[in-house]
Design a protein around this motif. Structure first.
Motif, PDB file in Angstrom:
ATOM      1  N   ASP A 187       0.842  -1.189   0.000  1.00 28.07           N
ATOM      2  CA  ASP A 187       0.000   0.000   0.000  1.00 28.07           C
ATOM      3  C   ASP A 187       0.883   1.246   0.000  1.00 28.07           C
ATOM      4  N   SER A 188       0.258   2.408   0.131  1.00 28.85           N
ATOM      5  CA  SER A 188       1.012   3.660   0.071  1.00 28.85           C
ATOM      6  C   SER A 188       1.999   3.786   1.238  1.00 28.85           C
ATOM      7  N   VAL A 189       1.675   3.175   2.380  1.00 26.33           N
ATOM      8  CA  VAL A 189       2.589   3.226   3.531  1.00 26.33           C
ATOM      9  C   VAL A 189       3.853   2.437   3.226  1.00 26.33           C
ATOM     10  N   THR A 190       3.696   1.263   2.598  1.00 38.87           N
ATOM     11  CA  THR A 190       4.857   0.448   2.228  1.00 38.87           C
ATOM     12  C   THR A 190       5.754   1.195   1.254  1.00 38.87           C
ATOM     13  N   TYR A 191       5.141   1.721   0.195  1.00 38.69           N
ATOM     14  CA  TYR A 191       5.913   2.490  -0.782  1.00 38.69           C
ATOM     15  C   TYR A 191       6.579   3.699  -0.128  1.00 38.69           C
ATOM     16  N   GLY A 192       5.846   4.376   0.746  1.00 38.62           N
ATOM     17  CA  GLY A 192       6.384   5.569   1.394  1.00 38.62           C
ATOM     18  C   GLY A 192       7.614   5.282   2.218  1.00 38.62           C
ATOM     19  N   ALA A 193       7.577   4.173   2.979  1.00 35.20           N
ATOM     20  CA  ALA A 193       8.741   3.809   3.796  1.00 35.20           C
ATOM     21  C   ALA A 193       9.955   3.531   2.919  1.00 35.20           C
ATOM     22  N   LEU A 194       9.731   2.812   1.820  1.00 32.23           N
ATOM     23  CA  LEU A 194      10.841   2.454   0.939  1.00 32.23           C
ATOM     24  C   LEU A 194      11.385   3.675   0.201  1.00 32.23           C
ATOM     25  N   ILE A 195      10.505   4.546  -0.256  1.00 34.01           N
ATOM     26  CA  ILE A 195      10.946   5.768  -0.943  1.00 34.01           C
ATOM     27  C   ILE A 195      11.767   6.646  -0.004  1.00 34.01           C
ATOM     28  N   SER A 196      11.311   6.787   1.239  1.00 29.15           N
ATOM     29  CA  SER A 196      12.065   7.598   2.210  1.00 29.15           C
ATOM     30  C   SER A 196      13.441   7.006   2.461  1.00 29.15           C
ATOM     31  N   GLY A 197      13.500   5.664   2.571  1.00 30.01           N
ATOM     32  CA  GLY A 197      14.784   5.013   2.794  1.00 30.01           C
ATOM     33  C   GLY A 197      15.745   5.207   1.642  1.00 30.01           C
ATOM     34  N   LEU A 198      15.242   5.116   0.422  1.00 31.46           N
ATOM     35  CA  LEU A 198      16.101   5.327  -0.756  1.00 31.46           C
ATOM     36  C   LEU A 198      16.563   6.773  -0.858  1.00 31.46           C
ATOM     37  N   CYS A 199      15.674   7.705  -0.501  1.00 28.31           N
ATOM     38  CA  CYS A 199      16.057   9.128  -0.538  1.00 28.31           C
ATOM     39  C   CYS A 199      17.173   9.416   0.456  1.00 28.31           C
ATOM     40  N   LYS A 200      17.124   8.787   1.612  1.00 30.66           N
ATOM     41  CA  LYS A 200      18.172   9.003   2.606  1.00 30.66           C
ATOM     42  C   LYS A 200      19.534   8.584   2.070  1.00 30.66           C
ATOM     43  N   GLU A 201      19.552   7.586   1.170  1.00 30.59           N
ATOM     44  CA  GLU A 201      20.809   7.106   0.603  1.00 30.59           C
ATOM     45  C   GLU A 201      21.071   7.714  -0.773  1.00 30.59           C
ATOM     46  N   SER A 202      20.277   8.762  -1.131  1.00 28.30           N
ATOM     47  CA  SER A 202      20.437   9.485  -2.406  1.00 28.30           C
ATOM     48  C   SER A 202      20.269   8.572  -3.616  1.00 28.30           C
ATOM     49  N   ARG A 203      19.444   7.559  -3.482  1.00 21.68           N
ATOM     50  CA  ARG A 203      19.145   6.660  -4.606  1.00 21.68           C
ATOM     51  C   ARG A 203      17.814   7.118  -5.222  1.00 21.68           C
ATOM     52  N   LEU A 204      17.887   8.305  -5.839  1.00 24.54           N
ATOM     53  CA  LEU A 204      16.657   8.979  -6.259  1.00 24.54           C
ATOM     54  C   LEU A 204      15.993   8.310  -7.452  1.00 24.54           C
ATOM     55  N   GLU A 205      16.779   7.769  -8.373  1.00 23.04           N
ATOM     56  CA  GLU A 205      16.174   7.157  -9.551  1.00 23.04           C
ATOM     57  C   GLU A 205      15.337   5.938  -9.165  1.00 23.04           C
ATOM     58  N   GLU A 206      15.848   5.139  -8.232  1.00 21.27           N
ATOM     59  CA  GLU A 206      15.076   3.987  -7.754  1.00 21.27           C
ATOM     60  C   GLU A 206      13.825   4.443  -7.016  1.00 21.27           C
ATOM     61  N   ALA A 207      13.984   5.522  -6.225  1.00 22.55           N
ATOM     62  CA  ALA A 207      12.835   6.061  -5.490  1.00 22.55           C
ATOM     63  C   ALA A 207      11.779   6.589  -6.466  1.00 22.55           C
ATOM     64  N   LYS A 208      12.244   7.246  -7.546  1.00 18.29           N
ATOM     65  CA  LYS A 208      11.309   7.791  -8.538  1.00 18.29           C
ATOM     66  C   LYS A 208      10.553   6.669  -9.249  1.00 18.29           C
ATOM     67  N   THR A 209      11.254   5.573  -9.555  1.00 15.12           N
ATOM     68  CA  THR A 209      10.610   4.430 -10.206  1.00 15.12           C
ATOM     69  C   THR A 209       9.499   3.860  -9.328  1.00 15.12           C
ATOM     70  N   LEU A 210       9.798   3.735  -8.037  1.00 13.62           N
ATOM     71  CA  LEU A 210       8.778   3.239  -7.103  1.00 13.62           C
ATOM     72  C   LEU A 210       7.607   4.198  -6.991  1.00 13.62           C
ATOM     73  N   TYR A 211       7.915   5.488  -7.007  1.00 19.42           N
ATOM     74  CA  TYR A 211       6.864   6.508  -6.923  1.00 19.42           C
ATOM     75  C   TYR A 211       5.891   6.368  -8.097  1.00 19.42           C
ATOM     76  N   HIS A 212       6.440   6.250  -9.307  1.00 20.66           N
ATOM     77  CA  HIS A 212       5.587   6.114 -10.486  1.00 20.66           C
ATOM     78  C   HIS A 212       4.814   4.791 -10.458  1.00 20.66           C
ATOM     79  N   ALA A 213       5.459   3.727  -9.967  1.00 24.32           N
ATOM     80  CA  ALA A 213       4.766   2.430  -9.867  1.00 24.32           C
ATOM     81  C   ALA A 213       3.578   2.529  -8.903  1.00 24.32           C
ATOM     82  N   MET A 214       3.786   3.250  -7.811  1.00 19.52           N
ATOM     83  CA  MET A 214       2.721   3.425  -6.828  1.00 19.52           C
ATOM     84  C   MET A 214       1.541   4.187  -7.436  1.00 19.52           C
TER      85      MET A 214
END
Length: 708
Positions: free
Chosen positions: A568-595
């Protein structure tokens, strides 16, 4: 013995026999329990043997005469037979039924057989069933012999001896009684009803090997079994396998609808209804009510009302149960006032009046919203209408008072229950214990558990343990929580379920003990529990909190690929925040669009965090593209927060990009946002930029808010 048992069986048709400690020749009080081959070998040596009971042969003859006289007088059920004066043992009954079959025929022997198994002394004596069936086979009456075997299946299923009875049905084939589809369908039913789904599946799959083809009843039994086991794939397989000949009746339809709705497969329900109509079976009111209930429990209340309209258009009139599930559904999504309007419609109806479940659903809705006074008013009204509240009604109201912090009233309601002829159940005590824990009165919760639950003979359930474990987790007392968990695991009545595991996993992950959470997760999988999205989300959040986004991604992959669990959106949100903390923005963006592609709305933290990180990388156009996928209301709220963050950082140029777009979408500029932007402009000496945007906002923003 194993060779004897398997004689005449196909290789696949071999059931495991568990020998019983009881002797076949003893006089058991609850059944003899010997293996099928052993039982039959001894009976064959003894049949017919009237001298089995020695000096009692005259008594046996007298009983036979009484049975014959009663049968000839028209008393075919032998109700007039004086059981208290006969003093028959199970061995006597075996001898008598064999003698009656030999001398008087099948029907007299069968009448005596049914008379015996109506008494507990004979009901679980296996030899009685075997002897009667063999006697009827010798009389060339296999149809009645199978009637005896079906009686045996029913009797032994009552005490959990299902496998033993089914094994005997197959062994009787080697003694001259061919297998019957009617009897095997009965065996399927008792196996399913007793929870032996795997056994039922084996029998069903091996019917062709035994020279029988499953009929519509066989398929319906297995459909119900798979529904109970929540095995959607097997339900689909059976429906496709017999798509041309299997007619799903209304009873089976209700079970399938419940399973589909639980998984959110509402489209499949519609296709099932269409298939039924094509086969000549019209979905009835109960089927539609089950569908509406499933939609409401998943929060699809609007769709539930559409189904209601469809049902009415087909000439089906909703009853009080249909209205009750709609009221409950409306309350679940917070539309209590709409639910109350529907409730009043029932009150004013001449055809259907609200029942105790309707009142309880409405009371529960008000309690969820903290409107306890209205809930109390409904309790008073239902009593005035002559509707007695049940234990669930009281428990719902008690839980509402506990959640609002009014424990005194909760205890008063508990004291009122005996006056209504009710006693608090474990759910009632759980509600009060939860209220005590939330007030920090854990010692009183334990005291209530001891004096209220244990002293009254009630048993703590999963909810009880979970309440106490959650409280210890909040207090950082993980040792006490694990002690309770181990105690629960050792219990035979309250084994931990996946929700219990999830509670502990989430607690360990919050304490940055993600490895302990992983171990619990693997332990849950090893005992066959199915993790939920909350379980996976807890682990993903824990890994992200520890700065280990790679491990979080692996958990996410297991969640979606191995277990087919939808995030759900909470799962995606936790993962996106974790990737952003490690500056892995492209992976975070892919997950964002998938969500977003899945129709999920990103939470505010996710959308602000990701957009802000791209702004820091001086890629505001990417951030803008991310926001453009949001609905207008969410876009405006996110842009406001983002503009403030950028302004506080002193990045007035980037903040101006979002502010200009904000003015295009909403002329009534947020005062706090604009003030933060102007302060940022003045702080970095960009007065012209502040003046430009100030002119554009004169219609929506007062100049008084500008801070020099």
């Amino acid at each position: 013995m194993w060779r004897i048992l398997c004689r005449g069986f196909p290789l696949a048709r071999r059931f495991q026999i568990t020998p019983s400690p009881y002797s076949l020749l003893s006089t058991p009080t609850d059944g003899d329990g010997s293996s099928p081959s052993h039982a039959l070998s001894i009976i064959q040596q003894q049949q017919p043997n009237h001298a089995l009971i020695g000096d009692s042969s005259e008594a046996v003859g007298s009983v036979c005469s009484l049975v014959c006289r009663s049968y000839e007088d028209g008393d075919r059920t032998l109700k007039s037979l004086p059981i208290d004066h006969l003093s028959l043992s199970p061995e006597h009954a075996v001898t008598i039924v064999a003698a009656l079959a030999e001398t008087e025929g099948s029907m007299v022997a069968l009448s005596f057989f049914h008379w015996t198994i109506s008494h507990s002394k004979f009901r679980l004596f296996m030899r009685l069933y075997i002897t009667t069936a063999l006697s009827l086979v010798r009389r060339r009456n296999p149809r009645k012999a199978h009637e005896v075997m079906r009686c045996m299946l029913g009797s032994f299923a009552e005490v959990g001896r299902v496998k033993e009875a089914i094994d005997m049905v197959f062994e009787m084939r080697n003694q001259g009684l061919p297998l019957s589809l009617h009897t095997l369908n009965r065996a399927l039913r008792v196996a399913v009803d007793s929870g032996f789904i795997d056994l039922a599946e084996r029998m069903f799959d091996e019917l062709p090997d035994n020279g029988l083809l499953p009929d519509s009843y066989s398929f319906k039994t297995m459909l119900v079994a798979y529904c109970r086991a929540r095995r959607v794939a097997d339900v689909e397989r059976l429906l496709l396998r017999e798509s041309s000949s299997l007619i799903v009746d209304n009873v089976t339809c209700t079970a399938i609808v419940g399973l589909y709705c639980e998984r959110g497969y509402f489209g499949r329900v519609c296709r099932l209804f269409e298939r039924m109509r094509e086969s000549g079976v019209t979905p009835n009111l109960i089927n539609y009510t089950a569908f509406i209930n499933g939609l409401c429990r998943k929060g699809s209340v609007k769709r539930a009302f559409e189904v209601l309209e469809e049902m009415v258009a087909k000439g089906l009139r909703p009853n009080v149960y249909t209205h009750t599930v709609l009221i409950d559904g409306l309350c679940r999504i917070g539309w209590t006032e709409r639910a109350f309007r529907l409730f009043l419609k029932l009150v004013r109806s001449e055809s259907y009046k609200p029942n105790v479940r309707t009142y309880t659903a409405m009371i529960c809705g008000y309690c969820r919203e903290g409107k306890i006074n209205r809930a109390e008013m409904l309790l008073t009204r239902m009593r005035e209408q002559g509707i007695a509240p049940n234990a669930n009604t009281f428990t719902t109201l008690i839980d509402g008072h506990c959640k609002s912090g009014n424990l005194d009233r909760a205890f008063e309601l508990m004291e009122e229950m005996p006056a209504e002829g009710l006693l608090p159940n474990i759910c009632t005590y759980n509600a009060v214990m939860d209220g005590l824990c939330k007030k920090g009165r854990v010692h009183e919760a334990y005291k209530l558990l001891e004096l209220g639950v244990v002293a009254r003979g009630l048993k703590a359930d999963r909810v009880t343990y979970t309440i106490l474990m959650s409280e210890h987790c909040k207090r950082d007392d993980m040792k006490r929580a694990m002690d309770l968990f181990d105690q629960m695991a050792e219990s035979t009545d309250s084994q931990p379920d996946i929700h219990t595991y999830t509670t502990l996993i989430a607690a360990f992950c919050k304490k940055r003990r993600t490895e302990d959470g992983e171990r619990l997760f693997e332990r849950a999988l090893s005992i066959g529990l199915v993790p939920t999205k909350q379980t996976f989300t807890a682990l993903i959040s824990g890994h992200c909190r520890d700065g280990n986004a790679s491990s979080a991604l692996k958990v996410f992959e297991r969640m979606t690929s191995e277990h087919g669990c939808a995030p759900d959106s909470v799962t995606y949100g936790a993962l996106i925040s974790g990737l952003c903390k490690e500056s892995r923005l492209e992976e975070a963006k892919t997950l964002y669009h998938a969500m977003v592609d899945r129709g999920l709305v990103p939470c505010e933290v996710s959308r602000v965090t990701l957009a802000y990180e791209y702004c820091l990388k001086e890629e505001p156009e990417v951030a803008m593209a991310l926001l453009d996928r949001l609905e207008k209301k969410a876009w405006i709220r996110t842009a406001n927060v983002l503009t403030r963050k950028l302004s506080c950082r002193g990045d007035a140029d980037t903040a101006a990009l979002f502010l200009r777009r904000l003015l295009e979408k909403d002329r009534n500029m947020d005062r706090i946002t604009f003030t933060a932007f102007v302060n940022a402009c003045y702080g970095c000496g960009k007065y012209s930029l502040a003046s430009e945007l100030l002119e554009r906002t004169t219609e929506g923003v007062s100049t008084e808010m500008v801070v020099a």
